[in-house]
Design a protein around this motif. Sequence first.
Motif, PDB file in Angstrom:
ATOM      1  N   GLY A  67      23.891  46.730  49.930  1.00 44.98           N
ATOM      2  CA  GLY A  67      23.308  46.380  50.833  1.00 44.98           C
ATOM      3  C   GLY A  67      24.663  46.898  52.064  1.00 44.98           C
ATOM      4  O   GLY A  67      25.161  47.693  51.681  1.00 44.98           O
ATOM      5  N   SER A  68      24.146  46.722  53.183  1.00 48.30           N
ATOM      6  CA  SER A  68      24.583  47.209  53.950  1.00 48.30           C
ATOM      7  C   SER A  68      26.173  46.858  53.857  1.00 48.30           C
ATOM      8  O   SER A  68      26.820  46.021  53.846  1.00 48.30           O
ATOM      9  N   SER A  69      26.900  48.048  54.220  1.00 51.85           N
ATOM     10  CA  SER A  69      28.502  47.120  54.647  1.00 51.85           C
ATOM     11  C   SER A  69      29.471  46.402  55.990  1.00 51.85           C
ATOM     12  O   SER A  69      30.093  46.053  55.985  1.00 51.85           O
ATOM     13  N   SER A  70      27.935  46.063  56.648  1.00 53.40           N
ATOM     14  CA  SER A  70      28.815  44.657  57.324  1.00 53.40           C
ATOM     15  C   SER A  70      27.961  43.444  57.653  1.00 53.40           C
ATOM     16  O   SER A  70      28.503  42.706  57.779  1.00 53.40           O
ATOM     17  N   GLY A  71      27.470  43.623  55.569  1.00 56.89           N
ATOM     18  CA  GLY A  71      26.867  42.302  55.528  1.00 56.89           C
ATOM     19  C   GLY A  71      27.602  41.990  54.386  1.00 56.89           C
ATOM     20  O   GLY A  71      28.957  42.655  54.009  1.00 56.89           O
ATOM     21  N   VAL A  72      27.322  40.985  53.282  1.00 52.52           N
ATOM     22  CA  VAL A  72      27.900  40.157  52.808  1.00 52.52           C
ATOM     23  C   VAL A  72      28.008  41.122  51.339  1.00 52.52           C
ATOM     24  O   VAL A  72      29.078  40.990  50.926  1.00 52.52           O
ATOM     25  N   TYR A  73      26.821  41.797  51.222  1.00 51.58           N
ATOM     26  CA  TYR A  73      26.839  42.290  49.895  1.00 51.58           C
ATOM     27  C   TYR A  73      27.683  43.412  49.532  1.00 51.58           C
ATOM     28  O   TYR A  73      28.205  43.217  47.998  1.00 51.58           O
ATOM     29  N   PHE A  74      27.960  43.689  50.183  1.00 51.34           N
ATOM     30  CA  PHE A  74      28.608  45.491  50.280  1.00 51.34           C
ATOM     31  C   PHE A  74      30.454  44.876  49.383  1.00 51.34           C
ATOM     32  O   PHE A  74      30.871  45.309  48.619  1.00 51.34           O
ATOM     33  N   GLU A  81      33.629  43.786  45.260  1.00 54.49           N
ATOM     34  CA  GLU A  81      35.242  43.261  44.828  1.00 54.49           C
ATOM     35  C   GLU A  81      34.374  42.828  43.101  1.00 54.49           C
ATOM     36  O   GLU A  81      35.711  42.610  41.956  1.00 54.49           O
ATOM     37  N   TYR A  82      33.251  42.841  43.287  1.00 57.04           N
ATOM     38  CA  TYR A  82      32.738  42.255  41.465  1.00 57.04           C
ATOM     39  C   TYR A  82      33.105  43.125  40.355  1.00 57.04           C
ATOM     40  O   TYR A  82      32.963  43.470  39.336  1.00 57.04           O
ATOM     41  N   ILE A 128      37.194  36.554  43.303  1.00 58.17           N
ATOM     42  CA  ILE A 128      36.833  36.830  44.701  1.00 58.17           C
ATOM     43  C   ILE A 128      37.497  36.279  46.142  1.00 58.17           C
ATOM     44  O   ILE A 128      37.688  35.297  45.994  1.00 58.17           O
ATOM     45  N   SER A 129      37.382  37.678  46.900  1.00 57.95           N
ATOM     46  CA  SER A 129      38.491  37.149  47.665  1.00 57.95           C
ATOM     47  C   SER A 129      37.288  36.092  49.110  1.00 57.95           C
ATOM     48  O   SER A 129      37.783  35.182  50.470  1.00 57.95           O
ATOM     49  N   LEU A 130      35.821  36.724  49.031  1.00 59.65           N
ATOM     50  CA  LEU A 130      35.373  35.910  50.345  1.00 59.65           C
ATOM     51  C   LEU A 130      34.766  34.564  50.394  1.00 59.65           C
ATOM     52  O   LEU A 130      35.313  34.160  49.111  1.00 59.65           O
TER      53      LEU A 130
END
Length: 340
Positions: free
Chosen positions: A46-53, A58-59, A293-295
């Motif tokens: 997804g977008s670099s400023s969202g969570v997906y990227f 990390e995954y 995962i760090s998020l």
Amino acid sequence: MKAFTSLKVVAATAVAALALTACGDEGGNGGGGDAEYTQDITFATGSSSGVYFPLGNEYANVIGQNTDLSLDAIETDGSADNIGRINNGSAQLGFSQNNTAQEAISGTGQFEGAEGGIENVAWIGQLYPEAAQVITLEGNGIDTISDLEGKRVGIGAPGSGTRAVALEILEAYGLEEGDYEAYEEGFTEGRSLLQDGHIDASIEILGVPAASLQELASTNDVKLVSLDQEEADAIAGDTLFETYTIEAGTYDFVEDDVLTVTVYAALLGSTSQISEDDAYELTKTIYENADDISLPQADLINAEDGLLGVGDIPVHPGAQKYFDEVGASANGGDDAAEEE
């Protein structure tokens, strides 16, 4: 800056993504072809400023360290874009909101006009709830959704899941095309426009809490706008969204509960390019190594809830094998979705 022109752009973008299937190679990499499995996985995020990227990156590392798969996480426009990429074989794995995936399967909503829907995109697992967040700044004169009338509003990129829910929210308050000036921006652009005063509000689907939103609040007086119960219930009744409360204190700037709607972030995979054995290992790894995962969303990722939101979306045979082993069901571990 791109002003909104027509809701038809959403459907056209999604359909165009699926139409790319026709450009797939004859060896079966495109949707509906014979299986041609690979362990070199392009991971649409997804977008670099969202969570997906960042989550995808990390995954990609975690999966690469624990399986024989090699993952390349790429930035994309999000859910509908990712589904189109998996379907045409240019990606094998991708994130999506569960409601967007459901529309792709049924050929409805954003994917209306995609005859027959998709055939080679399947569920790998649910990860965490994603909430619609109506973001503005103090001083913009926006206290309710109705206050968006006549304002400049970021509604998400064409083909994104954010775009779909933004329109649902606005329409629930009687705000149609022309009642506001809409901007078709992704997360990064929308947030920059908001910060610079070029738009008044931005509607975004984000995991809670979103680090990028907390970062915006470090330099700006950010405010989340709450939905009213009646409108939130109406959206939940007409869509695959559910009502959801962002609790006070979730962000430093949120002093009162904020009512909104949510869907689930899910991982989807190709049935024509990811084998059953590899999908099993992939599914097992995303759940049993979530602690790596760090998020903050990692706290919500668990196998027992892996089938939440699956609906009519087919489950990849490899993922189903893992869910059978752990006893996961579509009702989740506690017969209810865990809230963020």
